[in-house]
Design a protein around this motif. Structure first.
Motif, PDB file in Angstrom:
ATOM      1  N   GLY A  12       0.776  -1.237   0.000  1.00 52.19           N
ATOM      2  CA  GLY A  12       0.000   0.000   0.000  1.00 52.19           C
ATOM      3  C   GLY A  12       0.801   1.277   0.000  1.00 52.19           C
ATOM      4  N   LYS A  15       3.479   1.641  -4.881  1.00 55.47           N
ATOM      5  CA  LYS A  15       4.275   1.115  -6.006  1.00 55.47           C
ATOM      6  C   LYS A  15       3.474   1.147  -7.312  1.00 55.47           C
ATOM      7  CE  LYS A  15       4.845  -2.753  -3.650  1.00 55.47           C
ATOM      8  NZ  LYS A  15       4.405  -2.322  -2.324  1.00 55.47           N
ATOM      9  N   THR A  17       0.548   2.581  -8.036  1.00 57.26           N
ATOM     10  CA  THR A  17       0.017   3.909  -8.383  1.00 57.26           C
ATOM     11  C   THR A  17       1.088   4.759  -9.044  1.00 57.26           C
ATOM     12  OG1 THR A  17      -1.497   3.769  -6.514  1.00 57.26           O
ATOM     13  CG2 THR A  17      -1.081   5.967  -7.390  1.00 57.26           C
TER      14      THR A  17
HETATM   15  N1  LIG Z   1      -0.353   9.874  -3.567  1.00 56.79           N
HETATM   16  C1  LIG Z   1      -1.474   9.206  -3.298  1.00 56.79           C
HETATM   17  N2  LIG Z   1      -2.588   9.887  -2.921  1.00 56.79           N
HETATM   18  C2  LIG Z   1      -3.736   9.225  -2.626  1.00 56.79           C
HETATM   19  N3  LIG Z   1      -3.866   7.903  -2.651  1.00 56.79           N
HETATM   20  C3  LIG Z   1      -2.792   7.173  -3.014  1.00 56.79           C
HETATM   21  C4  LIG Z   1      -1.556   7.776  -3.369  1.00 56.79           C
HETATM   22  N4  LIG Z   1      -0.667   6.786  -3.674  1.00 56.79           N
HETATM   23  C5  LIG Z   1      -1.348   5.637  -3.535  1.00 56.79           C
HETATM   24  N5  LIG Z   1      -2.611   5.870  -3.137  1.00 56.79           N
HETATM   25  C6  LIG Z   1      -3.651   4.860  -2.830  1.00 56.79           C
HETATM   26  O1  LIG Z   1      -3.131   3.966  -1.848  1.00 56.79           O
HETATM   27  C7  LIG Z   1      -3.554   2.645  -2.110  1.00 56.79           C
HETATM   28  C8  LIG Z   1      -2.328   1.738  -2.251  1.00 56.79           C
HETATM   29  O2  LIG Z   1      -1.590   2.161  -3.371  1.00 56.79           O
HETATM   30  P1  LIG Z   1      -0.897   1.091  -4.340  1.00 56.79           P
HETATM   31  O3  LIG Z   1      -1.841   0.019  -4.692  1.00 56.79           O
HETATM   32  O4  LIG Z   1      -0.254   1.850  -5.426  1.00 56.79           O
HETATM   33  O5  LIG Z   1       0.213   0.531  -3.335  1.00 56.79           O
HETATM   34  P2  LIG Z   1       1.193  -0.703  -3.591  1.00 56.79           P
HETATM   35  O6  LIG Z   1       2.486  -0.343  -2.957  1.00 56.79           O
HETATM   36  O7  LIG Z   1       1.213  -1.037  -5.026  1.00 56.79           O
HETATM   37  O8  LIG Z   1       0.472  -1.831  -2.758  1.00 56.79           O
HETATM   38  P3  LIG Z   1       0.759  -3.439  -2.838  1.00 56.79           P
HETATM   39  O9  LIG Z   1       2.053  -3.667  -2.118  1.00 56.79           O
HETATM   40  O10 LIG Z   1      -0.417  -4.038  -2.143  1.00 56.79           O
HETATM   41  O11 LIG Z   1       0.866  -3.790  -4.291  1.00 56.79           O
HETATM   42  C9  LIG Z   1      -4.404   2.696  -3.365  1.00 56.79           C
HETATM   43  O12 LIG Z   1      -5.758   2.727  -2.970  1.00 56.79           O
HETATM   44  C10 LIG Z   1      -4.019   4.007  -4.021  1.00 56.79           C
HETATM   45  O13 LIG Z   1      -5.095   4.589  -4.734  1.00 56.79           O
END
Ligand SMILES: Nc1ncnc2c1ncn2[C@@H]1O[C@H](COP(=O)(O)OP(=O)(O)OP(=O)(O)O)[C@@H](O)[C@H]1O
Ligand SMILES: [Mg+2]
Length: 235
Positions: A12, A15, A17
């Motif tokens: 979360g 990554k 996003t």
């Molecule tokens: N800068 C931001 N502002 C608002 N919301 C964000 C931002 N960056 C990420 N998010 C939100 O936070 C959540 C987690 O983001 P994301 O899925 O990109 O994380 P991740 O590191 O890929 O997670 P995982 O390890 O589970 O794959 C999503 O709901 C995304 O919309």
């Protein structure tokens, strides 16, 4: 071709996003980008399912495929390959770090995130990879940001832009866009464009990070065992 791996075992942190919106921003800046999705959560494939605009190319791959796929891509016309990794440590994650010219480690300014990237950082050091942190989902202004930035700057390089928590990021992904497409004049878009230009400079420069660790023809229509790859042309 330069490979950029988005990695940290903290779920979360942003990554997927950042991978998506930076890929779109890079494309808007005239670069050709292919995304390799190594996360079975399939955030990027889901995004692609909602996407109507062209590119970037996306392929789902697993740990057993990355070396062969990267060999293929090194001879391709892509300027950049972005690799999105899962939020757990795995052999795939290590391979993705190994394949990288630059690792981006997103981190929220929270104690949990600041602790959680340590195994990732250890792997990046061990593999002698260039890396940069990105402070993501920050409040617009807070002592937390400065404290976190000071701490991260001791461990490695930090861009001159943080990515503030803004609903544009969530809404853009929901409709299959990058944040620069969703609200081109918004602050989130501005931050992502600045971050992309910072990253691009670092990938082109010889040196990224204070830790050690910074074109031919398109790849064939399906890489690996995942879903059919949208937009990827036959070699
Ligand atoms: N800068 C931001 N502002 C608002 N919301 C964000 C931002 N960056 C990420 N998010 C939100 O936070 C959540 C987690 O983001 P994301 O899925 O990109 O994380 P991740 O590191 O890929 O997670 P995982 O390890 O589970 O794959 C999503 O709901 C995304 O919309
Ligand atoms: Mg993800």
């Amino acid at each position: 071709m330069k490979a950029i791996t988005f990695v940290t075992q903290k779920g979360g942190s942003g990554k997927s996003t950042l991978c998506i919106s930076l890929a779109v921003a890079a494309q808007e800046a005239g670069r050709s980008v292919c995304i390799l999705e190594m996360d079975r959560q399939a955030t990027i494939s889901d995004w692609l399912d909602h996407r109507t605009a062209e590119g970037p190319e996306v392929a789902q791959i697993d740990a057993t495929q990355i070396d062969a796929v990267m060999t293929q891509l090194r001879d391709s016309a892509y300027d950049y390959v972005f690799i999105d990794t899962p939020g757990v440590d795995s052999t795939g994650t290590l391979s993705a770090i190994r394949a990288a010219d630059l690792c981006i480690i997103p981190c929220r300014p929270t104690p949990a995130d600041l602790r959680a990237f340590k195994p990732t950082l250890a792997a990046v050091y061990r593999l002698e990879k260039k890396f940069a942190f990105v402070l993501n989902q920050t409040p617009p202004r807070s002592y937390r940001i400065r404290d976190a930035a000071d701490g991260l700057a001791v461990l490695g390089i930090l861009p001159d832009v943080n990515i503030v928590a803004r609903t544009d990021h969530q809404d853009a992904i929901g409709v299959g866009q990058g944040v620069t497409e969703f609200n081109p004049k918004g602050q989130a878009a501005g931050e992502v464009r600045r971050l992309w230009s910072w990253i691009e400079k670092r990938t082109q420069a010889g040196k990224v990070g204070s830790g050690q660790a910074v074109s031919g023809k398109p790849v064939s229509g399906q890489i690996g065992s995942g879903k059919a790859v949208k937009h990827v042309e036959a070699a």
